[in-house]
Design an enzyme around this catalytic site. Structure first.
Site, PDB file in Angstrom:
ATOM      1  N   PRO A 201     -25.618  -0.865  51.167  1.00  0.00           N
ATOM      2  CA  PRO A 201     -26.682  -0.051  50.576  1.00  0.00           C
ATOM      3  C   PRO A 201     -27.533  -0.818  49.575  1.00  0.00           C
ATOM      4  O   PRO A 201     -27.024  -1.535  48.702  1.00  0.00           O
ATOM      5  CB  PRO A 201     -25.910   1.087  49.904  1.00  0.00           C
ATOM      6  CG  PRO A 201     -24.697   1.243  50.767  1.00  0.00           C
ATOM      7  CD  PRO A 201     -24.322  -0.162  51.160  1.00  0.00           C
ATOM      8  N   CYS A 202     -28.859  -0.635  49.706  1.00  0.00           N
ATOM      9  CA  CYS A 202     -29.797  -1.452  48.936  1.00  0.00           C
ATOM     10  C   CYS A 202     -30.483  -0.692  47.807  1.00  0.00           C
ATOM     11  O   CYS A 202     -31.208  -1.286  47.014  1.00  0.00           O
ATOM     12  CB  CYS A 202     -30.876  -2.014  49.868  1.00  0.00           C
ATOM     13  SG  CYS A 202     -31.928  -0.745  50.619  1.00  0.00           S
ATOM     14  N   GLN A 203     -30.260   0.640  47.714  1.00  0.00           N
ATOM     15  CA  GLN A 203     -31.066   1.429  46.780  1.00  0.00           C
ATOM     16  C   GLN A 203     -30.981   0.932  45.339  1.00  0.00           C
ATOM     17  O   GLN A 203     -31.991   0.924  44.618  1.00  0.00           O
ATOM     18  CB  GLN A 203     -30.635   2.907  46.847  1.00  0.00           C
ATOM     19  CG  GLN A 203     -31.001   3.593  48.149  1.00  0.00           C
ATOM     20  CD  GLN A 203     -29.913   3.443  49.212  1.00  0.00           C
ATOM     21  OE1 GLN A 203     -29.035   2.581  49.106  1.00  0.00           O
ATOM     22  NE2 GLN A 203     -29.970   4.275  50.242  1.00  0.00           N
TER      23      GLN A 203
END
Length: 329
Positions: free
Chosen positions: A100-102
């Site tokens: 996940p990059c958020q």
């Protein structure tokens, strides 16, 4: 088809007959996986199979799992990866995934490693420690390399290397590889430390001329039904009354498109010619999904899945470089 596309087609048509087993983490709707598998066509360009066989893929979002199953295969499992037992994962040669990059994105909360979501790269750590795959490919956003003066990426790489790997960091600008969209992604490419050499970062193929948004979607201008899947599906939202925020821009013909973002708030860019926002199929085209890759859900869900995905064309370049390396072992 111009000269550049002819060159690309010839390269993509070089099928690789060796076979390597793959495990995919944080698989989403399957953009990264599709690029590794190959065997698809986009805009008349054939992307041949590269010799990978995905033994298992894991994703927490049931709607993304549904999209993956419809388009790629039944080998995906709905799984909260914080609860994944590495010993339950099948043995594999190559481990891939986009953690996940958020919390690493320049447009996100920028919490970095301080949030539970920012710690999810450690799922790779556990699987690597258990199964010792030959090669690991982990994808994320470019801002991860800049956070805290580089301390975030140094911490992640140190953790991943501590279980017996050495890593390279590839920062790839998608238009350099034929993707008609302004998008940069980071690939952390690791090799088990007992193996010689390493994959070579793929050389750009389109520096002499980027593919443009109109190259990708102009043939869809007169289509407003489902004769091409997802082409009738788009957000009816008008521009914001104040300012010109993300998503309110009008796309520009003759250039790669804006980044297709995973935005559930309907802030998709406007068409360069028509008085509407881009359709779901047009966004999928800009991400280089083939037209027979169907997104079966609401516009909001579909655009989130498309925007979160790795462009299959970009993934294919990475996968070929890894395959060429594996052939040397």
């Amino acid at each position: 088809m111009n000269v550049l596309d002819t060159i690309s087609t010839e390269k993509y048509n070089q099928a690789i007959t060796d076979t390597w087993s793959v495990c995919s983490l944080f698989a989403g709707c399957g953009g990264l996986d599709l690029g590794f598998c190959g065997g698809f066509q986009y805009k008349g360009i054939e992307f041949e199979k590269l010799g990978y066989s995905i033994r298992a893929a894991y994703e927490i979002d049931p709607l993304a799992v549904d999209t993956y199953k419809r388009n790629i295969g039944d080998h995906i499992f709905e799984q909260d990866l914080t609860q994944l037992n590495p010993s339950d994962v099948p043995k594999h040669d190559v481990l891939i995934g986009g953690f996940p990059c958020q919390d690493f994105s320049s447009c996100g909360p920028k919490k970095g490693l301080s949030s539970p979501r920012g710690q999810l790269y450690k799922v790779f750590f556990g699987v690597m420690k258990e199964h010792k795959p030959k090669v690991v490919v982990a994808e994320n956003v470019p801002n991860i390399t800049r956070m805290q003066g580089g301390e975030v990426i140094r911490t992640i790489l140190a953790d991943l290397e501590s279980v017996g790997y050495r890593f390279q960091t590839w920062v790839l600008f998608a238009p350099d590889y034929g993707v008609p969209q302004n998008r940069t992604r980071v690939f952390l490419v690791g090799v088990r430390e007992d193996l010689p050499g390493a994959p070579i970062q793929p050389a750009p193929t389109h520096l002499l001329g980027y593919r443009t948004i109109d190259w990708a979607i102009s043939d869809l201008e007169d289509i407003d039904d489902e004769s091409i899947a997802n082409q009738s599906q788009y957000f009816k939202a008008s521009r914001a009354k104040r300012g010109n925020g993300q998503g309110d821009e009008v796309s520009r013909a003759g250039e790669p498109s804006y980044t297709v973002r995973a935005n559930a708030k309907s802030r998709v860019q406007f068409h360069y010619k028509l008085p509407r926002r881009l359709t779901i199929r047009e966004c999928a085209r800009l991400q280089t999904f083939p037209d027979d890759f169907i997104f079966p859900h609401s516009a909001t869900t579909n655009i989130m899945q498309i925007g979160n995905a790795v462009p299959p064309m970009l993934s294919h370049h990475v996968a070929r470089s890894v395959a060429e390396y594996l052939k040397t072992l």
